[in-house]
Write a protein that holds these residues in place. Structure first.
Motif, PDB file in Angstrom:
ATOM      1  N   PHE A 118       1.044  -1.481  -0.236  1.00  0.00           N
ATOM      2  CA  PHE A 118      -0.243   0.096  -0.081  1.00  0.00           C
ATOM      3  C   PHE A 118       0.864   1.186   0.228  1.00  0.00           C
ATOM      4  O   PHE A 118       0.677   1.970  -0.777  1.00  0.00           O
ATOM      5  CB  PHE A 118      -0.576  -0.146   1.189  1.00  0.00           C
ATOM      6  CG  PHE A 118      -1.927   1.673   1.428  1.00  0.00           C
ATOM      7  CD1 PHE A 118      -2.469   1.560   0.746  1.00  0.00           C
ATOM      8  CD2 PHE A 118      -1.298   1.847   2.224  1.00  0.00           C
ATOM      9  CE1 PHE A 118      -4.002   2.764   0.685  1.00  0.00           C
ATOM     10  CE2 PHE A 118      -1.782   3.251   2.863  1.00  0.00           C
ATOM     11  CZ  PHE A 118      -3.306   3.230   1.551  1.00  0.00           C
ATOM     12  N   LEU A 119       1.817   1.254   0.769  1.00  0.00           N
ATOM     13  CA  LEU A 119       2.448   2.554   0.839  1.00  0.00           C
ATOM     14  C   LEU A 119       3.791   2.120  -0.207  1.00  0.00           C
ATOM     15  O   LEU A 119       3.854   3.448  -1.365  1.00  0.00           O
ATOM     16  CB  LEU A 119       3.810   2.315   2.223  1.00  0.00           C
ATOM     17  CG  LEU A 119       3.032   2.731   3.212  1.00  0.00           C
ATOM     18  CD1 LEU A 119       4.210   2.034   4.755  1.00  0.00           C
ATOM     19  CD2 LEU A 119       2.378   3.380   4.069  1.00  0.00           C
ATOM     20  N   VAL A 120       3.889   1.586  -1.036  1.00  0.00           N
ATOM     21  CA  VAL A 120       4.831   1.492  -1.953  1.00  0.00           C
ATOM     22  C   VAL A 120       4.359   1.750  -3.527  1.00  0.00           C
ATOM     23  O   VAL A 120       4.468   2.678  -3.871  1.00  0.00           O
ATOM     24  CB  VAL A 120       5.524   0.205  -2.461  1.00  0.00           C
ATOM     25  CG1 VAL A 120       5.812   0.161  -4.239  1.00  0.00           C
ATOM     26  CG2 VAL A 120       6.711  -0.259  -1.460  1.00  0.00           C
ATOM     27  N   SER A 121       2.983   1.550  -3.075  1.00  0.00           N
ATOM     28  CA  SER A 121       1.564   2.280  -4.409  1.00  0.00           C
ATOM     29  C   SER A 121       1.339   2.972  -4.840  1.00  0.00           C
ATOM     30  O   SER A 121       1.243   4.029  -4.955  1.00  0.00           O
ATOM     31  CB  SER A 121       0.753   0.899  -4.467  1.00  0.00           C
ATOM     32  OG  SER A 121       0.001   1.189  -3.476  1.00  0.00           O
ATOM     33  N   VAL A 122       1.570   3.553  -3.059  1.00  0.00           N
ATOM     34  CA  VAL A 122       0.704   4.669  -2.877  1.00  0.00           C
ATOM     35  C   VAL A 122       2.130   6.178  -3.165  1.00  0.00           C
ATOM     36  O   VAL A 122       1.958   7.299  -3.814  1.00  0.00           O
ATOM     37  CB  VAL A 122       0.200   5.303  -1.632  1.00  0.00           C
ATOM     38  CG1 VAL A 122       0.537   6.830  -1.508  1.00  0.00           C
ATOM     39  CG2 VAL A 122      -1.312   4.828  -1.205  1.00  0.00           C
ATOM     40  N   ALA A 123       3.185   6.279  -2.878  1.00  0.00           N
ATOM     41  CA  ALA A 123       4.884   6.706  -3.665  1.00  0.00           C
ATOM     42  C   ALA A 123       4.637   6.974  -4.557  1.00  0.00           C
ATOM     43  O   ALA A 123       4.892   7.473  -5.967  1.00  0.00           O
ATOM     44  CB  ALA A 123       6.249   5.830  -2.167  1.00  0.00           C
ATOM     45  N   LEU A 124       4.349   4.954  -5.454  1.00  0.00           N
ATOM     46  CA  LEU A 124       4.669   4.986  -6.695  1.00  0.00           C
ATOM     47  C   LEU A 124       4.109   6.258  -7.619  1.00  0.00           C
ATOM     48  O   LEU A 124       4.047   6.843  -8.788  1.00  0.00           O
ATOM     49  CB  LEU A 124       4.571   3.406  -7.616  1.00  0.00           C
ATOM     50  CG  LEU A 124       6.171   3.310  -7.155  1.00  0.00           C
ATOM     51  CD1 LEU A 124       6.357   1.301  -7.142  1.00  0.00           C
ATOM     52  CD2 LEU A 124       7.382   3.316  -7.310  1.00  0.00           C
ATOM     53  N   THR A 125       2.396   5.973  -7.809  1.00  0.00           N
ATOM     54  CA  THR A 125       1.591   6.211  -7.867  1.00  0.00           C
ATOM     55  C   THR A 125       1.913   8.067  -8.027  1.00  0.00           C
ATOM     56  O   THR A 125       1.378   8.928  -9.054  1.00  0.00           O
ATOM     57  CB  THR A 125       0.010   5.862  -7.319  1.00  0.00           C
ATOM     58  OG1 THR A 125      -0.007   5.967  -5.923  1.00  0.00           O
ATOM     59  CG2 THR A 125      -0.305   4.434  -8.107  1.00  0.00           C
ATOM     60  N   ALA A 126       2.253   8.712  -6.394  1.00  0.00           N
ATOM     61  CA  ALA A 126       2.050  10.204  -6.274  1.00  0.00           C
ATOM     62  C   ALA A 126       2.819  10.836  -7.587  1.00  0.00           C
ATOM     63  O   ALA A 126       2.849  11.558  -7.621  1.00  0.00           O
ATOM     64  CB  ALA A 126       2.349  10.100  -5.120  1.00  0.00           C
ATOM     65  N   ALA A 127       4.783   9.861  -7.503  1.00  0.00           N
ATOM     66  CA  ALA A 127       5.476  10.455  -8.094  1.00  0.00           C
ATOM     67  C   ALA A 127       5.082  10.419  -9.637  1.00  0.00           C
ATOM     68  O   ALA A 127       5.919  10.760 -10.146  1.00  0.00           O
ATOM     69  CB  ALA A 127       6.493   9.503  -8.227  1.00  0.00           C
ATOM     70  N   PRO A 133      -9.014   7.983 -10.476  1.00  0.00           N
ATOM     71  CA  PRO A 133      -9.546   6.397 -10.240  1.00  0.00           C
ATOM     72  C   PRO A 133      -8.129   5.673 -10.593  1.00  0.00           C
ATOM     73  O   PRO A 133      -8.401   4.503 -10.157  1.00  0.00           O
ATOM     74  CB  PRO A 133     -10.422   6.880 -11.986  1.00  0.00           C
ATOM     75  CG  PRO A 133     -10.820   7.877 -12.038  1.00  0.00           C
ATOM     76  CD  PRO A 133      -9.367   8.778 -11.669  1.00  0.00           C
ATOM     77  N   LEU A 134      -7.791   5.819 -11.864  1.00  0.00           N
ATOM     78  CA  LEU A 134      -6.274   4.179 -11.764  1.00  0.00           C
ATOM     79  C   LEU A 134      -5.425   4.210 -10.520  1.00  0.00           C
ATOM     80  O   LEU A 134      -5.212   3.153 -10.722  1.00  0.00           O
ATOM     81  CB  LEU A 134      -5.597   5.300 -13.177  1.00  0.00           C
ATOM     82  CG  LEU A 134      -4.687   4.304 -13.696  1.00  0.00           C
ATOM     83  CD1 LEU A 134      -4.602   2.511 -13.605  1.00  0.00           C
ATOM     84  CD2 LEU A 134      -3.517   4.692 -14.920  1.00  0.00           C
ATOM     85  N   ARG A 135      -4.986   6.203  -9.955  1.00  0.00           N
ATOM     86  CA  ARG A 135      -4.549   5.547  -8.252  1.00  0.00           C
ATOM     87  C   ARG A 135      -4.968   4.906  -7.962  1.00  0.00           C
ATOM     88  O   ARG A 135      -4.530   3.830  -7.485  1.00  0.00           O
ATOM     89  CB  ARG A 135      -3.891   7.151  -8.292  1.00  0.00           C
ATOM     90  CG  ARG A 135      -3.215   7.261  -7.348  1.00  0.00           C
ATOM     91  CD  ARG A 135      -3.183   8.252  -6.584  1.00  0.00           C
ATOM     92  NE  ARG A 135      -1.750   8.641  -5.631  1.00  0.00           N
ATOM     93  CZ  ARG A 135      -1.817   9.625  -5.501  1.00  0.00           C
ATOM     94  NH1 ARG A 135      -2.278  10.888  -6.086  1.00  0.00           N
ATOM     95  NH2 ARG A 135      -0.571   9.161  -3.952  1.00  0.00           N
TER      96      ARG A 135
END
Length: 312
Positions: A118-127, A133-135
């Motif tokens: 969850f944390l990795v996906s949040v960081a990657l999508t924010a970067a 919706p996709l995020r």
């Protein structure tokens, strides 16, 4: 008047000097006392018994990871069903009980994996700057993958282990047949297989021998072998051995029949896979090979036709 001003200025300077000296002395005394306390603490810790210093000697895993794993285990037990521990224990047995893998670690690993993904996906999508919706979809998918990651690893271990056991079973039965026909008992034949072969099947036969040595019956130990695997050939072999032991059928005859059946089944599985090859080759043939072939064969003709119609 001038003398008074000079005397006043001198008194002010003297007062500043006295105050500075007092403050410096106090700070120096504090610094010295602080250094003395630090040295005394180090000496006390050095000379203290091990019972008092063991908290300082613990590793990072014991001080941080163990409490984190305990909290994750509590969360996993609340989120999982009541029979989740039993299902994971059964899956670990079928997977061969990998080193370091326990029911508690698997349950805690699911929670830790979900949080980490969850944390990795949040960081990657924010970067990457993806839209909302996709995020959200990527974050949810990553969290699900992190939750089911330990289960996927165990399923892969079960598949690989079952494949190895199915391949080595006919040779193991042949060795048992030779050993029994040469005069050895069935237990000694199992010991020969466990000693002279390698792989998960040899490990399982070694466990069967250990269980019989601690007092379990042969039928019960063999049924435990069938419960720890999902290979149909192994289960049929165990069923035949248990029935032969119950009804007094000669073990050598049963082993010979089982060996013949296992080899026939292995040949049939090979033929089945060979028959599936043309069907599996259809998809890459249509989408990968034929387009390249059409480009190589029809490309020059198409270029020549285009040049002819363009009047060149």
């Amino acid at each position: 008047m001038t003398i008074l001003l000079i005397m006043g200025a001198a008194l002010v300077v003297l007062a500043i000097v006295l105050v500075s000296a007092a403050v410096g002395t106090t700070a120096s005394g504090r610094a010295v006392s602080g250094v003395d306390r630090s040295v005394a603490l180090l000496q006390a810790v050095t000379t203290a018994p091990k019972e008092l210093t063991k908290d300082y000697d613990e590793s990072f895993a014991d001080r941080v990871m163990a409490p984190l794993q305990g909290k994750a285990l509590l969360v996993a037990r609340r989120l999982s069903g009541s029979d989740a521990a039993e299902r994971i224990r059964k899956r670990l047995d079928v997977a061969g009980n990998p080193v370091g893998w326990t029911v508690e670690r698997v349950q805690a690993g699911k929670v830790i994996g979900a949080i980490a993904m969850f944390l990795v996906s949040v960081a990657l999508t924010a970067a990457l700057g993806t839209h909302f919706p996709l995020r959200g979809l990527l974050i949810v998918l990553a969290t699900i993958v992190g939750w089911f990651g330990p289960n996927l690893y165990l399923y892969q271990r079960v598949y690989e282990r079952s494949l190895l056991m199915g391949r080595s079973l006919p040779d193991a039965i042949d060795l048992m047949t030779i050993s029994v026909e040469s005069g050895l008992a069935f237990d000694a034949a199992i010991q020969q297989v466990a000693r002279n072969t390698t792989g998960p099947l040899a490990d399982e036969f070694s466990r069967v021998l250990r269980e019989m040595q601690i007092g379990q019956g042969r039928a019960q130990a063999l049924r435990g072998l069938a419960d720890r695997t999902n290979v149909d050939d192994v289960r049929s072999f165990v069923t035949a051995m248990v029935q032969a032991d119950s009804f007094g059928i000669p073990i050598a005859n049963v082993l010979r029949v089982q060996s013949s059946e296992m080899r026939v089944k292995r040949r049939q599985r090979a033929e089945e896979k060979a028959q599936k090859v043309p069907v599996k080759m259809t998809v890459p043939l249509i989408f990968c090979i034929l387009p390249c072939l059409f480009i190589a064969v029809m490309g020059p003709a198409v270029i020549h036709i285009m040049d002819s119609f363009s009047g060149r």
